[in-house]
Design a protein around this motif. Sequence first.
Motif, PDB file in Angstrom:
ATOM      1  N   ASP A  38      21.264  52.451  43.021  1.00  0.00           N
ATOM      2  CA  ASP A  38      22.423  52.638  43.906  1.00  0.00           C
ATOM      3  C   ASP A  38      22.675  51.436  44.817  1.00  0.00           C
ATOM      4  O   ASP A  38      23.265  51.578  45.889  1.00  0.00           O
ATOM      5  CB  ASP A  38      22.260  53.901  44.761  1.00  0.00           C
ATOM      6  CG  ASP A  38      22.196  55.165  43.925  1.00  0.00           C
ATOM      7  OD1 ASP A  38      22.917  55.249  42.917  1.00  0.00           O
ATOM      8  OD2 ASP A  38      21.405  56.063  44.273  1.00  0.00           O
ATOM      9  N   LYS A  39      22.273  50.267  44.379  1.00  0.00           N
ATOM     10  CA  LYS A  39      22.427  49.071  45.200  1.00  0.00           C
ATOM     11  C   LYS A  39      23.511  48.145  44.641  1.00  0.00           C
ATOM     12  O   LYS A  39      23.799  48.139  43.444  1.00  0.00           O
ATOM     13  CB  LYS A  39      21.109  48.303  45.280  1.00  0.00           C
ATOM     14  CG  LYS A  39      19.994  49.068  45.990  1.00  0.00           C
ATOM     15  CD  LYS A  39      20.342  49.355  47.439  1.00  0.00           C
ATOM     16  CE  LYS A  39      19.141  49.867  48.234  1.00  0.00           C
ATOM     17  NZ  LYS A  39      18.665  51.157  47.765  1.00  0.00           N
ATOM     18  N   VAL A  40      24.092  47.353  45.557  1.00  0.00           N
ATOM     19  CA  VAL A  40      25.028  46.295  45.181  1.00  0.00           C
ATOM     20  C   VAL A  40      24.232  44.996  45.090  1.00  0.00           C
ATOM     21  O   VAL A  40      23.614  44.570  46.067  1.00  0.00           O
ATOM     22  CB  VAL A  40      26.155  46.143  46.218  1.00  0.00           C
ATOM     23  CG1 VAL A  40      27.062  44.967  45.849  1.00  0.00           C
ATOM     24  CG2 VAL A  40      26.962  47.428  46.321  1.00  0.00           C
ATOM     25  N   VAL A  41      24.224  44.381  43.903  1.00  0.00           N
ATOM     26  CA  VAL A  41      23.473  43.155  43.667  1.00  0.00           C
ATOM     27  C   VAL A  41      24.435  41.974  43.639  1.00  0.00           C
ATOM     28  O   VAL A  41      25.481  42.032  42.988  1.00  0.00           O
ATOM     29  CB  VAL A  41      22.679  43.225  42.346  1.00  0.00           C
ATOM     30  CG1 VAL A  41      22.033  41.874  42.016  1.00  0.00           C
ATOM     31  CG2 VAL A  41      21.614  44.305  42.432  1.00  0.00           C
ATOM     32  N   LEU A  42      24.062  40.908  44.326  1.00  0.00           N
ATOM     33  CA  LEU A  42      24.870  39.688  44.358  1.00  0.00           C
ATOM     34  C   LEU A  42      24.087  38.532  43.756  1.00  0.00           C
ATOM     35  O   LEU A  42      22.944  38.272  44.147  1.00  0.00           O
ATOM     36  CB  LEU A  42      25.261  39.344  45.800  1.00  0.00           C
ATOM     37  CG  LEU A  42      25.952  37.994  46.025  1.00  0.00           C
ATOM     38  CD1 LEU A  42      27.324  37.973  45.336  1.00  0.00           C
ATOM     39  CD2 LEU A  42      26.094  37.696  47.513  1.00  0.00           C
ATOM     40  N   CYS A  43      24.693  37.842  42.801  1.00  0.00           N
ATOM     41  CA  CYS A  43      24.175  36.589  42.251  1.00  0.00           C
ATOM     42  C   CYS A  43      25.203  35.523  42.623  1.00  0.00           C
ATOM     43  O   CYS A  43      26.191  35.348  41.918  1.00  0.00           O
ATOM     44  CB  CYS A  43      24.001  36.678  40.735  1.00  0.00           C
ATOM     45  SG  CYS A  43      22.949  38.042  40.182  1.00  0.00           S
ATOM     46  N   ASN A  44      24.984  34.818  43.722  1.00  0.00           N
ATOM     47  CA  ASN A  44      26.026  33.953  44.270  1.00  0.00           C
ATOM     48  C   ASN A  44      25.797  32.466  44.035  1.00  0.00           C
ATOM     49  O   ASN A  44      26.466  31.629  44.644  1.00  0.00           O
ATOM     50  CB  ASN A  44      26.219  34.221  45.764  1.00  0.00           C
ATOM     51  CG  ASN A  44      24.961  33.968  46.575  1.00  0.00           C
ATOM     52  OD1 ASN A  44      23.885  33.767  46.032  1.00  0.00           O
ATOM     53  ND2 ASN A  44      25.098  33.980  47.888  1.00  0.00           N
ATOM     54  N   CYS A  45      24.882  32.138  43.144  1.00  0.00           N
ATOM     55  CA  CYS A  45      24.720  30.742  42.720  1.00  0.00           C
ATOM     56  C   CYS A  45      24.695  30.689  41.202  1.00  0.00           C
ATOM     57  O   CYS A  45      23.897  29.963  40.590  1.00  0.00           O
ATOM     58  CB  CYS A  45      23.438  30.150  43.296  1.00  0.00           C
ATOM     59  SG  CYS A  45      23.425  29.989  45.080  1.00  0.00           S
ATOM     60  N   ASP A  46      25.558  31.464  40.573  1.00  0.00           N
ATOM     61  CA  ASP A  46      25.491  31.666  39.126  1.00  0.00           C
ATOM     62  C   ASP A  46      26.870  31.564  38.492  1.00  0.00           C
ATOM     63  O   ASP A  46      27.883  31.863  39.133  1.00  0.00           O
ATOM     64  CB  ASP A  46      24.895  33.045  38.822  1.00  0.00           C
ATOM     65  CG  ASP A  46      23.499  33.200  39.381  1.00  0.00           C
ATOM     66  OD1 ASP A  46      22.546  32.938  38.644  1.00  0.00           O
ATOM     67  OD2 ASP A  46      23.367  33.552  40.571  1.00  0.00           O
ATOM     68  N   ASP A  47      26.889  31.180  37.231  1.00  0.00           N
ATOM     69  CA  ASP A  47      28.117  31.129  36.467  1.00  0.00           C
ATOM     70  C   ASP A  47      28.163  32.358  35.559  1.00  0.00           C
ATOM     71  O   ASP A  47      27.390  32.454  34.611  1.00  0.00           O
ATOM     72  CB  ASP A  47      28.162  29.861  35.604  1.00  0.00           C
ATOM     73  CG  ASP A  47      27.991  28.624  36.465  1.00  0.00           C
ATOM     74  OD1 ASP A  47      28.951  28.267  37.153  1.00  0.00           O
ATOM     75  OD2 ASP A  47      26.898  28.037  36.457  1.00  0.00           O
TER      76      ASP A  47
END
Length: 361
Positions: A38-47
């Motif tokens: 139930d979590k929001v995951v962020l990958c903010n250095c990814d293409d």
Amino acid sequence: MAGNSNLNDSARNKQDEFYTQLSLVEIELKHYKRHFKDKVVLCNCDDPYESNFFKYFAMNFNSLGLKKLITTCYASSPVMGKEFEYYVDKGGQLSFMPTETPAKAENERHPYKVEITEVTDENGDGRIDLADVEYLMRNRKNTMTLLDGDGDFRSPECVELLKEADIVVTNPPFSLFRDYMAQLIEHKKKFLIIGNLNAVKYKEILPLFMNDIVWLGCNSGHYWFKVPDSYEEKKTDFKIDETGQKWRRMGNICWYTNLDFEKRHEELTLFRNYTPGKYPKYDNFEAIEVSQTANIPCDYYGVMGVPITFMTRHNPEQFSIVGVLNSGSANEYDFAKAILNGKQLYARVLIRRKQVSENED
């Protein structure tokens, strides 16, 4: 040390495009699955679609029980859009490249974000893979949206995405590791990110370890990363595979996290006894030298200097981190250089064993 020359190149030349293998992501993430429901995951250095972080979370979206996956890319990325063709149409909207349409010019590509909220087996093959995710994107069940800026993790719109996220998982730029970690701590985010072990010594990061705010993950070592074609060939820690893909090997790679896992609470088995002859004191600091983690004495409770690789075995219930012996001036916890018998050693982490518990023999 072998594998560290590539890290030095990254620091000097800002060569930060090191793409993580899926196997490296998988062997680490398996230890944290309970944290993602139930979590929001962020990958903010990814293409998106080129990133193996995106691939891992997209393919495991349902098994992890994710609420949402957000991935952003940076404008100058040399691999952006290579695996998943798209273009900006005349109306300024992001569109997917039809298979019969020739690829558009590179300058028509722009940084964007992908938000995944649903992954189903659309092709009916009985498993969730990237083909299913691509189908969902093409049918607009999930969103792929242009960013206003360049996709830098420090930009206002990317900071807003960070605020929305529960957990951040990525491989941030090595040259910006301090800034990246500071942002995560400022916004009180849970995270699991790749870095170099030597970053433990940084004045901005060492206190986080001393106060048990941040710790190292399960796996560490020397690992191979894909790099862009523009990166020069090297004599060591470099290879080109049969497809022409360039690779560089990075030394002392580890995971930085504040997600708890069982292994970090396992006690280090100690069996050696202290004697002054075996454990001499430094010339310039009141602590004994322990040249290998395996040689930590079981009956000594004073300050000890141990190799920085000790941090991969650190148990906060067993040891306290006192500081480091590095340059003697990097920060208030860097007390001196590690000098023994007139010879300067590699940097040492200063630790003290906690008192024996009532249940310990």
